[in-house]
Motif scaffolding. Structure first.
Motif, mmCIF file in Angstrom:
data_model
loop_
_atom_site.group_PDB
_atom_site.id
_atom_site.type_symbol
_atom_site.label_atom_id
_atom_site.label_comp_id
_atom_site.label_asym_id
_atom_site.label_seq_id
_atom_site.Cartn_x
_atom_site.Cartn_y
_atom_site.Cartn_z
ATOM 1 N N THR A 153 0.832 -1.206 0.000
ATOM 2 C CA THR A 153 0.000 0.000 0.000
ATOM 3 C C THR A 153 0.865 1.254 0.000
ATOM 4 O O THR A 153 0.604 2.204 -0.746
ATOM 5 N N GLY A 154 1.903 1.262 0.820
ATOM 6 C CA GLY A 154 2.827 2.401 0.852
ATOM 7 C C GLY A 154 3.541 2.600 -0.473
ATOM 8 O O GLY A 154 3.733 3.731 -0.922
ATOM 9 N N ALA A 155 3.912 1.502 -1.116
ATOM 10 C CA ALA A 155 4.574 1.610 -2.420
ATOM 11 C C ALA A 155 3.622 2.183 -3.469
ATOM 12 O O ALA A 155 4.018 3.021 -4.288
ATOM 13 N N ALA A 156 2.370 1.739 -3.450
ATOM 14 C CA ALA A 156 1.385 2.266 -4.404
ATOM 15 C C ALA A 156 1.146 3.756 -4.165
ATOM 16 O O ALA A 156 1.103 4.552 -5.112
ATOM 17 N N LEU A 157 0.994 4.148 -2.898
ATOM 18 C CA LEU A 157 0.800 5.570 -2.581
ATOM 19 C C LEU A 157 2.022 6.393 -2.970
ATOM 20 O O LEU A 157 1.892 7.520 -3.459
ATOM 21 N N VAL B 112 3.321 8.808 4.934
ATOM 22 C CA VAL B 112 2.837 7.540 4.378
ATOM 23 C C VAL B 112 3.635 6.376 4.962
ATOM 24 O O VAL B 112 3.072 5.382 5.425
ATOM 25 N N TRP B 113 4.967 6.483 4.968
ATOM 26 C CA TRP B 113 5.788 5.365 5.428
ATOM 27 C C TRP B 113 5.767 5.211 6.946
ATOM 28 O O TRP B 113 5.936 4.106 7.450
ATOM 29 N N LEU B 114 5.515 6.288 7.678
ATOM 30 C CA LEU B 114 5.272 6.138 9.117
ATOM 31 C C LEU B 114 3.975 5.365 9.345
ATOM 32 O O LEU B 114 3.883 4.522 10.248
ATOM 33 N N GLY B 115 2.979 5.643 8.519
ATOM 34 C CA GLY B 115 1.737 4.882 8.583
ATOM 35 C C GLY B 115 1.942 3.419 8.230
ATOM 36 O O GLY B 115 1.324 2.536 8.828
ATOM 37 N N VAL B 116 2.818 3.148 7.265
ATOM 38 C CA VAL B 116 3.126 1.765 6.892
ATOM 39 C C VAL B 116 3.745 1.030 8.077
ATOM 40 O O VAL B 116 3.340 -0.092 8.423
ATOM 41 N N VAL B 117 4.729 1.666 8.720
ATOM 42 C CA VAL B 117 5.384 1.040 9.870
ATOM 43 C C VAL B 117 4.386 0.825 11.005
ATOM 44 O O VAL B 117 4.333 -0.254 11.607
#
Length: 137
Positions: free
Chosen positions: A77-81, A121-126
């Motif tokens: 999801t993070g990669a797509a965003l 976004v990547w903080l949300g991924v983690v």
């Protein structure tokens, strides 16, 4: 099902025809900038199909093979965003004043905004990966 496909096909065909009419109004009589436009129209799909799509496919394959189960969905999801946000920011990163000016858009620091947004976004991924619980069936 065939009726539904036909009902979806006809408006698409009408939009394609209208686009062709608008392009013909723009392109004729021929000028040097028309050839540049044709280059962009041809290069976009070629760059996507020969470069971007294989890279995204390889990255998705690698992510699905090597990531632990709890990280797969958040990272994908993070990669797509990341891809979508970068694609949206690219025109202003490449040529800041290439189009018509839009107050509030061109006076911002696009690179800093993109980097901050990607950090969120990547903080949300983690956070999603660390807080994710295993589903029970």
């Amino acid at each position: 099902m065939k009726t539904l496909r036909l009902l979806l096909f006809l408006p698409g065909l009408g939009a394609l025809a209208w686009g062709a009419v608008l392009f013909a109004e723009y392109a004729f009589p021929l000028r040097p900038d028309v050839f540049g436009t044709l280059g962009w129209l041809a290069a976009g799909p070629l760059v996507h199909d020969l470069l971007i799509a294989p890279l995204v496919g390889a990255a998705g394959f690698a992510l699905s093979r090597f990531l632990p189960e709890r990280w797969k969905t958040p990272v994908k999801t993070g990669a797509a965003l990341t891809g979508v946000l970068t694609l949206l920011a690219f025109p202003l990163l490449w040529r800041p004043f290439g189009g018509a000016t839009n107050p509030g858009l061109h006076d911002a620091d696009t690179l800093t905004g993109l980097l901050l947004t990607l950090a969120v976004v990547w903080l949300g991924v983690v956070a999603a990966a660390l807080l994710r619980r295993k589903a029970r069936y």
